[in-house]
Design a protein around this motif. Structure first.
Motif, mmCIF file in Angstrom:
data_model
loop_
_atom_site.group_PDB
_atom_site.id
_atom_site.type_symbol
_atom_site.label_atom_id
_atom_site.label_comp_id
_atom_site.label_asym_id
_atom_site.label_seq_id
_atom_site.Cartn_x
_atom_site.Cartn_y
_atom_site.Cartn_z
ATOM 1 N N GLU A 141 0.847 -1.195 0.000
ATOM 2 C CA GLU A 141 0.000 0.000 0.000
ATOM 3 C C GLU A 141 0.884 1.246 0.000
ATOM 4 O O GLU A 141 1.826 1.341 0.785
ATOM 5 C CB GLU A 141 -0.906 0.001 1.231
ATOM 6 N N ARG A 142 0.593 2.189 -0.873
ATOM 7 C CA ARG A 142 1.410 3.394 -0.991
ATOM 8 C C ARG A 142 0.600 4.692 -0.956
ATOM 9 O O ARG A 142 1.182 5.773 -0.906
ATOM 10 C CB ARG A 142 2.206 3.361 -2.303
ATOM 11 N N ALA A 143 -0.712 4.609 -1.019
ATOM 12 C CA ALA A 143 -1.523 5.808 -1.216
ATOM 13 C C ALA A 143 -1.782 6.557 0.086
ATOM 14 O O ALA A 143 -2.808 6.384 0.736
ATOM 15 C CB ALA A 143 -2.846 5.450 -1.878
ATOM 16 N N THR A 144 -0.832 7.401 0.462
ATOM 17 C CA THR A 144 -1.042 8.347 1.550
ATOM 18 C C THR A 144 -1.139 9.749 0.940
ATOM 19 O O THR A 144 -0.816 9.944 -0.237
ATOM 20 C CB THR A 144 0.119 8.308 2.549
ATOM 21 N N ALA A 145 -1.565 10.698 1.727
ATOM 22 C CA ALA A 145 -1.694 12.065 1.210
ATOM 23 C C ALA A 145 -0.347 12.593 0.720
ATOM 24 O O ALA A 145 -0.266 13.243 -0.339
ATOM 25 C CB ALA A 145 -2.255 12.971 2.301
ATOM 26 N N SER A 146 0.712 12.296 1.441
ATOM 27 C CA SER A 146 2.036 12.788 1.039
ATOM 28 C C SER A 146 2.505 12.119 -0.245
ATOM 29 O O SER A 146 3.124 12.757 -1.103
ATOM 30 C CB SER A 146 3.054 12.557 2.161
ATOM 31 N N HIS A 147 2.213 10.829 -0.408
ATOM 32 C CA HIS A 147 2.601 10.128 -1.625
ATOM 33 C C HIS A 147 1.852 10.670 -2.837
ATOM 34 O O HIS A 147 2.428 10.814 -3.924
ATOM 35 C CB HIS A 147 2.330 8.630 -1.480
ATOM 36 N N LEU A 148 0.571 10.965 -2.670
ATOM 37 C CA LEU A 148 -0.199 11.484 -3.795
ATOM 38 C C LEU A 148 0.263 12.885 -4.175
ATOM 39 O O LEU A 148 0.350 13.223 -5.375
ATOM 40 C CB LEU A 148 -1.691 11.481 -3.447
ATOM 41 N N LEU A 149 0.576 13.707 -3.191
ATOM 42 C CA LEU A 149 1.152 15.018 -3.491
ATOM 43 C C LEU A 149 2.469 14.850 -4.240
ATOM 44 O O LEU A 149 2.749 15.570 -5.213
ATOM 45 C CB LEU A 149 1.373 15.800 -2.195
ATOM 46 N N ALA A 150 3.276 13.888 -3.807
ATOM 47 C CA ALA A 150 4.560 13.640 -4.464
ATOM 48 C C ALA A 150 4.360 13.217 -5.917
ATOM 49 O O ALA A 150 5.119 13.622 -6.806
ATOM 50 C CB ALA A 150 5.332 12.561 -3.705
ATOM 51 N N GLU A 151 3.324 12.404 -6.179
ATOM 52 C CA GLU A 151 3.054 11.987 -7.563
ATOM 53 C C GLU A 151 2.621 13.164 -8.439
ATOM 54 O O GLU A 151 2.971 13.240 -9.619
ATOM 55 C CB GLU A 151 1.977 10.901 -7.589
ATOM 56 N N ILE A 152 1.861 14.079 -7.868
ATOM 57 C CA ILE A 152 1.479 15.286 -8.616
ATOM 58 C C ILE A 152 2.728 16.078 -8.984
ATOM 59 O O ILE A 152 2.906 16.495 -10.142
ATOM 60 C CB ILE A 152 0.505 16.150 -7.777
ATOM 61 N N VAL A 153 3.609 16.277 -8.021
ATOM 62 C CA VAL A 153 4.846 17.032 -8.258
ATOM 63 C C VAL A 153 5.732 16.317 -9.271
ATOM 64 O O VAL A 153 6.245 16.921 -10.221
ATOM 65 C CB VAL A 153 5.604 17.248 -6.931
ATOM 66 N N ALA A 154 5.907 15.007 -9.088
ATOM 67 C CA ALA A 154 6.782 14.238 -9.973
ATOM 68 C C ALA A 154 6.278 14.267 -11.413
ATOM 69 O O ALA A 154 7.064 14.444 -12.360
ATOM 70 C CB ALA A 154 6.881 12.797 -9.490
ATOM 71 N N THR A 155 4.975 14.100 -11.603
ATOM 72 C CA THR A 155 4.419 14.056 -12.957
ATOM 73 C C THR A 155 4.438 15.435 -13.605
ATOM 74 O O THR A 155 4.767 15.562 -14.796
ATOM 75 C CB THR A 155 2.989 13.504 -12.924
ATOM 76 N N ALA A 156 4.102 16.466 -12.848
ATOM 77 C CA ALA A 156 4.164 17.822 -13.399
ATOM 78 C C ALA A 156 5.585 18.155 -13.822
ATOM 79 O O ALA A 156 5.814 18.735 -14.900
ATOM 80 C CB ALA A 156 3.671 18.830 -12.358
#
Length: 244
Positions: A141-156
């Motif tokens: 399991e990886r879906a925490t609020a911080s991980h999702l924010l990190a994915e937004i930053v990484a993809t942008a």
């Protein structure tokens, strides 16, 4: 995604894509996208398994081994397929390219995305087989609020890196630049920078160091789409004109 000047010198005409060769048959480009995405996931998963076996008691060293292999492998794959298919290996890049002016048909986009997704799953299965690991659904399991924010930053950031270079006419350095960015993003994002739906889906099929549970994959995909939209917006703001 460049603009050329029309014969009368007054009306710029958009090209379809600065990297892909539209003269190549769609089936050939689709195979290149499937192989590229598949090998990328095989690199991510395979190096993760190797790292887990070589350095089982040092998570920092495992991540270093995994990120280094991914950064180098991605740069090589882009160099190999850039002039054939555009070396997207990522539905986000294909969709962002279209949003920023590429002129692919709906059929072409669909073929690219399906090829990338199929390649990603195949790459995970291949990596499992190379290390004699059974293919199974990940429980990580990886879906925490911080991980999702990190994915937004990484993809942008990924979208901005690619299309800043395309729009400024520096496509020759996209391979090493993207490899370096992803290698760095392994470390500066808490999610380890998936930034790619094909990679995310592929990593569901390995219950190893690189795996992600299906329940976490869906939020990751949503975060990646948000990040892609931000990356496209930043590209338009910072690089409003294509290289002539």
């Amino acid at each position: 995604m460049t603009i050329s000047t029309a014969p009368n010198g007054r009306h710029p005409r958009p090209h379809r894509d600065a990297q892909a060769n539209p003269a190549e048959a769609l089936w050939r480009r689709a195979i290149a996208e499937a192989i590229g995405a598949g090998l990328l996931v095989a690199i991510v998963v395979g190096s993760g398994i190797a790292a887990q076996r070589l350095s089982p008691n040092d998570s920092g060293l495992m991540l270093l081994e995994n990120s280094l292999a991914t950064a180098l492998g991605l740069a090589v794959l882009i160099a190999m397929f850039q002039q054939l298919s555009g070396a997207h290996f990522n539905p986000i890049v294909t969709l962002a390219d279209q949003a920023l002016g590429a002129r692919r048909s709906v059929v072409e986009i669909g073929v690219y995305v399906v090829a990338q997704m199929a390649g990603g799953i195949g790459g995970a299965v291949l990596a499992n087989a190379m290390f004699s690991v059974p293919t199974s659904i990940s429980a990580t399991e990886r879906a925490t609020a911080s991980h999702l924010l990190a994915e937004i930053v990484a993809t942008a950031g990924l979208v901005l890196v690619i299309f800043a270079l395309v729009r400024s006419g520096r496509t020759s350095v996209i391979g090493p630049a993207v490899g370096a960015y992803i290698g760095a993003a392994y470390w500066f994002t808490s999610s380890t920078s998936f930034a790619n739906p094909a990679v995310t889906i592929g990593r569901i099929f390995t219950d190893t160091f690189a795996g992600i549970a299906p329940t976490s994959a869906l939020p990751f995909l949503g975060a990646q789409l948000i990040g892609a939209a931000i990356g496209v917006a930043l590209t338009i703001i910072l690089f409003p004109s294509r290289k002539h």
